[in-house]
Design a protein around this motif. Structure first.
Motif, mmCIF file in Angstrom:
data_model
loop_
_atom_site.group_PDB
_atom_site.id
_atom_site.type_symbol
_atom_site.label_atom_id
_atom_site.label_comp_id
_atom_site.label_asym_id
_atom_site.label_seq_id
_atom_site.Cartn_x
_atom_site.Cartn_y
_atom_site.Cartn_z
ATOM 1 N N CYS A 81 11.628 13.263 -3.975
ATOM 2 C CA CYS A 81 10.293 13.865 -4.089
ATOM 3 C C CYS A 81 9.411 13.528 -2.902
ATOM 4 C CB CYS A 81 9.598 13.449 -5.390
ATOM 5 S SG CYS A 81 10.519 13.883 -6.875
ATOM 6 N N GLY A 82 10.009 13.171 -1.769
ATOM 7 C CA GLY A 82 9.197 12.844 -0.604
ATOM 8 C C GLY A 82 8.812 14.057 0.210
ATOM 9 N N ASP A 83 9.646 15.087 0.163
ATOM 10 C CA ASP A 83 9.366 16.288 0.954
ATOM 11 C C ASP A 83 8.142 17.031 0.442
ATOM 12 O OD1 ASP A 83 9.683 18.059 2.965
ATOM 13 O OD2 ASP A 83 11.408 19.113 2.091
ATOM 14 N N GLU A 84 7.832 16.893 -0.832
ATOM 15 C CA GLU A 84 6.681 17.581 -1.405
ATOM 16 C C GLU A 84 5.355 16.979 -0.934
ATOM 17 O OE1 GLU A 84 7.186 17.373 -5.561
ATOM 18 O OE2 GLU A 84 9.124 18.429 -5.583
ATOM 19 N N HIS A 85 5.379 15.706 -0.557
ATOM 20 C CA HIS A 85 4.139 15.016 -0.177
ATOM 21 C C HIS A 85 4.253 14.468 1.240
ATOM 22 C CE1 HIS A 85 3.222 15.190 -4.477
ATOM 23 N NE2 HIS A 85 4.419 14.650 -4.693
ATOM 24 N N ARG A 86 4.869 15.229 2.121
ATOM 25 C CA ARG A 86 5.078 14.769 3.491
ATOM 26 C C ARG A 86 3.752 14.501 4.201
ATOM 27 N NH1 ARG A 86 9.145 15.258 7.529
ATOM 28 N NH2 ARG A 86 10.498 16.275 6.003
ATOM 29 N N GLY A 87 2.766 15.355 4.028
ATOM 30 C CA GLY A 87 1.485 15.174 4.715
ATOM 31 C C GLY A 87 0.773 13.905 4.288
ATOM 32 N N LEU A 88 0.760 13.615 2.983
ATOM 33 C CA LEU A 88 0.080 12.404 2.501
ATOM 34 C C LEU A 88 0.832 11.137 2.937
ATOM 35 C CD1 LEU A 88 -0.892 13.585 -1.082
ATOM 36 C CD2 LEU A 88 -2.375 13.362 0.920
ATOM 37 N N PHE A 108 0.830 -1.209 0.000
ATOM 38 C CA PHE A 108 0.000 0.000 0.000
ATOM 39 C C PHE A 108 0.867 1.262 0.000
ATOM 40 C CE2 PHE A 108 -1.915 3.248 2.847
ATOM 41 C CZ PHE A 108 -2.934 3.684 1.994
ATOM 42 N N LEU A 109 1.865 1.313 0.877
ATOM 43 C CA LEU A 109 2.722 2.492 0.948
ATOM 44 C C LEU A 109 3.580 2.628 -0.309
ATOM 45 C CD1 LEU A 109 3.485 4.831 2.795
ATOM 46 C CD2 LEU A 109 5.249 3.384 3.806
ATOM 47 N N TYR A 110 4.010 1.507 -0.862
ATOM 48 C CA TYR A 110 4.804 1.539 -2.090
ATOM 49 C C TYR A 110 3.998 2.107 -3.261
ATOM 50 C CZ TYR A 110 7.035 -0.376 -6.285
ATOM 51 O OH TYR A 110 7.585 -0.531 -7.536
ATOM 52 N N VAL A 111 2.767 1.671 -3.399
ATOM 53 C CA VAL A 111 1.919 2.150 -4.498
ATOM 54 C C VAL A 111 1.564 3.620 -4.303
ATOM 55 C CG1 VAL A 111 -0.346 1.870 -5.590
ATOM 56 C CG2 VAL A 111 1.029 -0.141 -5.025
ATOM 57 N N VAL A 112 1.218 4.007 -3.065
ATOM 58 C CA VAL A 112 0.825 5.395 -2.801
ATOM 59 C C VAL A 112 1.986 6.346 -3.064
ATOM 60 C CG1 VAL A 112 0.170 6.995 -0.968
ATOM 61 C CG2 VAL A 112 -1.029 4.819 -1.203
ATOM 62 N N PHE A 113 3.174 5.995 -2.597
ATOM 63 C CA PHE A 113 4.307 6.899 -2.770
ATOM 64 C C PHE A 113 4.686 7.039 -4.241
ATOM 65 C CE2 PHE A 113 8.795 7.901 -3.041
ATOM 66 C CZ PHE A 113 8.901 8.994 -2.198
ATOM 67 N N ASN A 114 4.726 5.930 -4.967
ATOM 68 C CA ASN A 114 5.125 6.004 -6.372
ATOM 69 C C ASN A 114 4.060 6.687 -7.234
ATOM 70 O OD1 ASN A 114 7.817 4.399 -6.891
ATOM 71 N ND2 ASN A 114 6.675 3.196 -5.403
ATOM 72 N N MET A 115 2.813 6.618 -6.822
ATOM 73 C CA MET A 115 1.783 7.369 -7.536
ATOM 74 C C MET A 115 1.936 8.872 -7.277
ATOM 75 S SD MET A 115 -1.615 4.991 -7.107
ATOM 76 C CE MET A 115 -2.635 6.227 -7.906
#
Length: 247
Positions: free
Chosen positions: A222-229, A149-156
């Motif tokens: 690109c993780g800092d841009e979507h820290r909240g999600l 789940f986390l792998y799919v969400v992050f890569n999306m």
């Protein structure tokens, strides 16, 4: 009147008569050897083991050389844990970095491994078993589904720039399971259904969420841009595991 019977005399092999003289005893023959007679034309063949010539085709093995070489090879081999890919020092350093949620060392988690996560998952299942709950299969299954789940969400979210692989994602989720393991151990001494257990659950879930989010943001691009999600996804994962402890 008496009648006379003609009885032939008894002739012994020695040729003598027991009434006339002493009888000669026959010497016993050796086993597996026929009696010798004058009419026998085939002599007895004797087998002498020592008379056979030594064979030169068989080479005597040198056991001392083989054992010495084997012992030398065993000395050069690495330890068993190192061959299995289990680095105890690395596991300890990663575990110590998770204990402080305000100073997470992401460089220690660059080399992903599954030894520590499996250890934490087994400890979590053991504490649940002590509480009377058999959840080993559920914990392993939920960990796999949560990693997917986390792998799919992050890569999306990251798109083509996402570089988070499934192996590293599984390693991070397993290591960040440490606060939930501690919650499971402390729940054995806390009454179930009280306010204290719910307050402890909130603290440990936030702890695990913060650590996992920080590691994902620093290790993946690109993780800092979507820290909240990412934090929301991690919060759902560890809240799901905490429900096994509370209920």
């Amino acid at each position: 009147m008496s009648k006379e019977f003609n009885v032939p005399p008894v002739v012994f092999p020695s040729g003598g008569n027991p009434n006339t003289g002493p009888q000669q005893r026959r010497l016993p023959t050796a086993p597996f050897q026929p009696a010798r007679s004058a009419n026998s034309s085939i002599p007895f063949m004797s087998f002498d083991i020592g008379s056979s010539p030594a064979s030169t085709s068989f080479v005597t093995p040198q056991f001392g050389t083989v054992i010495g070489g084997a012992s030398a090879n065993f000395d050069d081999e690495p330890p068993l844990l190192e061959e299995l890919g289990i680095n105890t020092k690395q596991i300890w350093n990663k575990t110590a970095s998770i204990l402080n949620p305000f100073r997470v060392k992401a460089d220690l988690h660059e080399d992903a491994d599954l030894s520590g996560p499996i250890l934490f998952i087994m400890a979590f299942g053991l504490f649940q078993l002590l509480a009377g709950k058999l959840h080993f299969g559920i914990i392993f299954g939920w960990t796999t589904v949560a990693s997917l789940f986390l792998y799919v969400v992050f890569n999306m979210l990251a798109g083509r720039n996402g570089n988070l692989d499934l192996y590293r994602c599984l390693s991070l989720i397993g290591y960040c399971m440490l606060p939930i393991v501690m919650l499971s151990a402390l729940s054995l001494f806390v009454p179930q259904g009280g306010v204290l257990i719910f307050a402890m659950t909130g603290v440990f879930v936030i702890w695990a969420t913060r650590v996992c989010t920080s590691l994902l943001v620093e290790l993946a691009s690109c993780g800092d841009e979507h820290r909240g999600l990412i934090a929301y996804a991690c919060f759902l994962i560890y809240m799901l595991f905490s429900l096994l402890v509370v209920f």
